[in-house]
Design a protein around this motif. Structure first.
Motif, short mmCIF file in Angstrom:
data_model
loop_
_atom_site.label_atom_id
_atom_site.label_comp_id
_atom_site.label_asym_id
_atom_site.label_seq_id
_atom_site.Cartn_x
_atom_site.Cartn_y
_atom_site.Cartn_z
N LEU A 77 44.75 21.94 40.59
CA LEU A 77 43.39 22.34 40.26
C LEU A 77 43.06 23.70 40.87
CD1 LEU A 77 40.77 21.69 38.86
CD2 LEU A 77 40.07 20.34 40.86
N VAL A 78 43.56 23.95 42.09
CA VAL A 78 43.37 25.25 42.73
C VAL A 78 43.97 26.35 41.87
CG1 VAL A 78 43.95 26.68 44.72
CG2 VAL A 78 43.25 24.30 45.07
N VAL A 79 45.18 26.09 41.35
CA VAL A 79 45.88 27.09 40.55
C VAL A 79 45.14 27.36 39.24
CG1 VAL A 79 47.99 27.61 39.28
CG2 VAL A 79 48.12 26.60 41.57
N ILE A 80 44.77 26.28 38.52
CA ILE A 80 44.09 26.45 37.23
C ILE A 80 42.75 27.15 37.41
CG2 ILE A 80 43.00 25.22 35.33
CD1 ILE A 80 45.19 23.13 35.54
N ALA A 81 41.97 26.68 38.40
CA ALA A 81 40.67 27.30 38.64
C ALA A 81 40.84 28.73 39.12
CB ALA A 81 39.89 26.48 39.67
N GLY A 82 41.87 28.99 39.93
CA GLY A 82 42.12 30.34 40.42
C GLY A 82 42.44 31.31 39.30
N VAL A 83 43.26 30.88 38.35
CA VAL A 83 43.59 31.73 37.21
C VAL A 83 42.35 32.00 36.36
CG1 VAL A 83 44.92 31.88 35.06
CG2 VAL A 83 46.02 31.04 37.15
N ALA A 84 41.56 30.94 36.10
CA ALA A 84 40.34 31.11 35.32
C ALA A 84 39.38 32.06 36.01
CB ALA A 84 39.67 29.76 35.10
N SER A 85 39.24 31.92 37.33
CA SER A 85 38.36 32.80 38.10
C SER A 85 38.86 34.23 38.04
CB SER A 85 38.29 32.33 39.55
OG SER A 85 37.50 33.20 40.33
N MET A 86 40.15 34.43 38.21
CA MET A 86 40.71 35.78 38.20
C MET A 86 40.45 36.47 36.87
SD MET A 86 43.40 37.75 36.91
CE MET A 86 44.77 36.67 36.52
N LEU A 87 40.70 35.78 35.76
CA LEU A 87 40.51 36.40 34.45
C LEU A 87 39.04 36.72 34.17
CD1 LEU A 87 42.99 34.25 32.32
CD2 LEU A 87 43.29 36.63 33.03
N ALA A 88 38.15 35.81 34.56
CA ALA A 88 36.73 36.04 34.31
C ALA A 88 36.18 37.15 35.20
CB ALA A 88 35.96 34.75 34.52
N LEU A 89 36.57 37.15 36.48
CA LEU A 89 36.09 38.20 37.37
C LEU A 89 36.69 39.56 37.00
CD1 LEU A 89 36.09 36.38 40.83
CD2 LEU A 89 34.13 36.94 39.37
N TYR A 90 37.92 39.53 36.52
CA TYR A 90 38.54 40.78 36.05
C TYR A 90 37.76 41.35 34.88
CZ TYR A 90 42.13 43.79 33.92
OH TYR A 90 42.82 44.85 33.36
N ARG A 91 37.34 40.47 33.98
CA ARG A 91 36.53 40.94 32.85
C ARG A 91 35.18 41.47 33.34
NH1 ARG A 91 36.71 40.51 27.44
NH2 ARG A 91 34.75 40.85 26.35
N ALA A 92 34.57 40.76 34.27
CA ALA A 92 33.28 41.19 34.79
C ALA A 92 33.38 42.54 35.48
CB ALA A 92 32.73 40.14 35.75
N ILE A 93 34.40 42.73 36.29
CA ILE A 93 34.54 43.98 37.03
C ILE A 93 34.90 45.14 36.11
CG2 ILE A 93 36.99 43.99 37.68
CD1 ILE A 93 36.08 44.57 40.54
N SER A 94 35.51 44.83 34.96
CA SER A 94 35.90 45.88 34.02
C SER A 94 34.69 46.58 33.41
CB SER A 94 36.79 45.30 32.91
OG SER A 94 38.02 44.84 33.43
N PHE A 95 33.51 46.00 33.52
CA PHE A 95 32.31 46.66 33.01
C PHE A 95 31.97 47.92 33.78
CE2 PHE A 95 31.58 42.69 30.76
CZ PHE A 95 30.98 43.13 29.58
N ILE A 96 32.60 48.14 34.92
CA ILE A 96 32.38 49.38 35.65
C ILE A 96 32.80 50.58 34.79
CG2 ILE A 96 34.67 49.51 36.77
CD1 ILE A 96 33.24 50.43 39.31
N HIS A 97 33.76 50.35 33.91
CA HIS A 97 34.20 51.41 32.98
C HIS A 97 33.09 51.76 32.00
CE1 HIS A 97 36.41 52.83 29.30
NE2 HIS A 97 36.89 53.64 30.21
N GLU A 98 32.39 50.73 31.51
CA GLU A 98 31.28 50.99 30.60
C GLU A 98 30.14 51.71 31.30
OE1 GLU A 98 30.96 50.15 27.07
OE2 GLU A 98 33.10 50.26 27.52
N LEU A 99 29.90 51.36 32.56
CA LEU A 99 28.82 51.99 33.32
C LEU A 99 29.02 53.49 33.46
CD1 LEU A 99 28.19 49.43 36.20
CD2 LEU A 99 26.59 50.06 34.38
N SER A 100 30.27 53.93 33.45
CA SER A 100 30.55 55.35 33.61
C SER A 100 30.35 56.13 32.31
CB SER A 100 31.98 55.57 34.12
OG SER A 100 32.92 55.18 33.14
N HIS A 101 30.11 55.40 31.20
CA HIS A 101 29.96 56.07 29.90
C HIS A 101 28.58 55.90 29.27
CE1 HIS A 101 34.06 57.53 29.16
NE2 HIS A 101 34.49 56.42 29.72
#
Length: 365
Positions: A77-101
């Protein structure tokens, strides 16, 4: 087989003798540039509802899965939740690119919301990209020594690629030190402050890049956001040291954030071909040095989220919001002839791109 091409005046030149212009030295294709501008003009306005819905959903999944990962007893469960968290937070943090434009007035409150929900908690506030990324898009800077986001990686030694990836795993530790230690100390040590602003306040890969200190309103905003990030970083250190945050929970969270950084670094590695040695490039050359990984391939939606799978198209039309890139790509693919440079920046997926740059570093020069 005919090994020559007929020239306009009837002469013939062996194919082997025809000079091949490298992608990074290509002249501008005016027809492509004109078509791109004409067919996408009405796609330019960002849609706030999409930005907010996407960000909030990513944050809820990311932090929700993170809470499960740090509290679950079962390893699976740690692994599955960790992967889901990583992908979602990666998407969230990627909005920094939009903020620059985007123009901030076009999506009211989004910069503040993103910093509150992602930038400060993840210790990557928006000022680390705003005022930096725009230099990467400057026609006279892209691919040169003045580009903060460019290195001729394809022309460097083979060992540079694994180092480029592995070092990113330490990003969470570096950010924690930067905001918990360097930020407060630099307030009372001016020479250190200058160093922190120039060297440790930009999401850049060019080690020779030096950032200019902000002024006016930008400086005031920077200081407020940095103070918040510093307080949060100090709180993390104190809570971990005193046991409020268990070491196991801290380790799991650290691993998830580290995985976000590594995934982004791998994406960065294949975002361009990295073949330019420092000379200025035309817009078409910049496009050809960049990468699209369009549908029907599905995985790029995970490792190149928020429109980053259309990175070459983004360099062609940097003003387009991420949610319009798919439609823009479809329009231009249908409108431009097969021999247009537009189609030459399309690639099938991550393995082939990594293999391409790896082979390039292994070529004897």
């Amino acid at each position: 087989m005919n090994t020559s091409l007929s020239l306009a005046r009837g002469a013939a030149l062996p194919v082997a003798d025809i000079p091949v212009v490298p992608r990074h030295r290509a002249a501008d294709d005016k027809a492509m540039l004109r078509t791109a501008a004409d067919l996408t003009r009405e796609l330019n306005p960002p849609r706030p509802a999409i930005y907010w819905a996407d960000l909030i959903a990513s944050v809820m999944i990311g932090y929700g899965a993170l809470a499960i990962a740090v509290s679950a007893a079962a390893t699976w469960l740690v692994v599955i939740a960790g992967v889901a968290s990583m992908l979602a937070l990666y998407r969230a943090i990627s909005f920094i690119h939009e903020l620059s434009h985007i123009k901030h007035a076009a999506v009211p409150g989004f910069r503040f919301g993103w910093n509150a929900l992602v930038g400060v908690p993840m210790l990557t506030p928006s000022f680390m990209y705003e005022g930096v990324h725009n230099l990467h898009h400057a026609k006279t800077r892209y691919g040169t020594s003045e580009d903060p986001e460019y290195l001729p990686l394809a022309l460097m030694k083979p060992w540079t690629l694994p180092v480029f990836i592995v070092v990113s795993a330490l990003a969470p530790l570096a950010l924690l030190f930067r905001y918990a230690v360097l930020s407060p100390v630099s307030v009372i040590v001016p020479p250190l402050r200058k160093l922190v602003v120039e060297r440790y306040s930009a999401l850049a890969i060019n080690p020779s890049f030096r950032r200019r200190a902000p002024d006016g309103e930008a400086k005031a905003l920077w200081n407020r956001i940095e103070a918040a990030a510093s307080l949060w970083a100090i709180a993390i250190v104190v809570m971990t040291a005193t046991g409020v945050i268990p070491l196991r929970a801290f380790g799991i969270a650290f691993a998830i954030v580290s995985a976000v950084a590594v995934t982004n670094q791998v994406r960065t590695l294949v975002a361009h071909l990295w073949e330019n040695e420092g000379e200025p490039m035309t817009v078409t050359a910049q496009y050809l040095d960049s990468v699209n990984v369009p549908p029907p391939v599905l995985l790029p939606a995970l490792w190149a989220p928020v429109g980053l799978r259309y990175h070459a198209l983004h360099h062609l039309l940097p003003g387009l919001p991420y949610h319009a890139l798919g439609e823009a790509y479809r329009r231009l693919s249908a409108a431009l002839e097969e021999d247009s440079p537009f189609h030459q920046s399309n690639y099938r997926g991550l393995p082939g791109l990594v293999g391409k740059i790896a082979r390039s570093t292994m070529t004897l020069r």
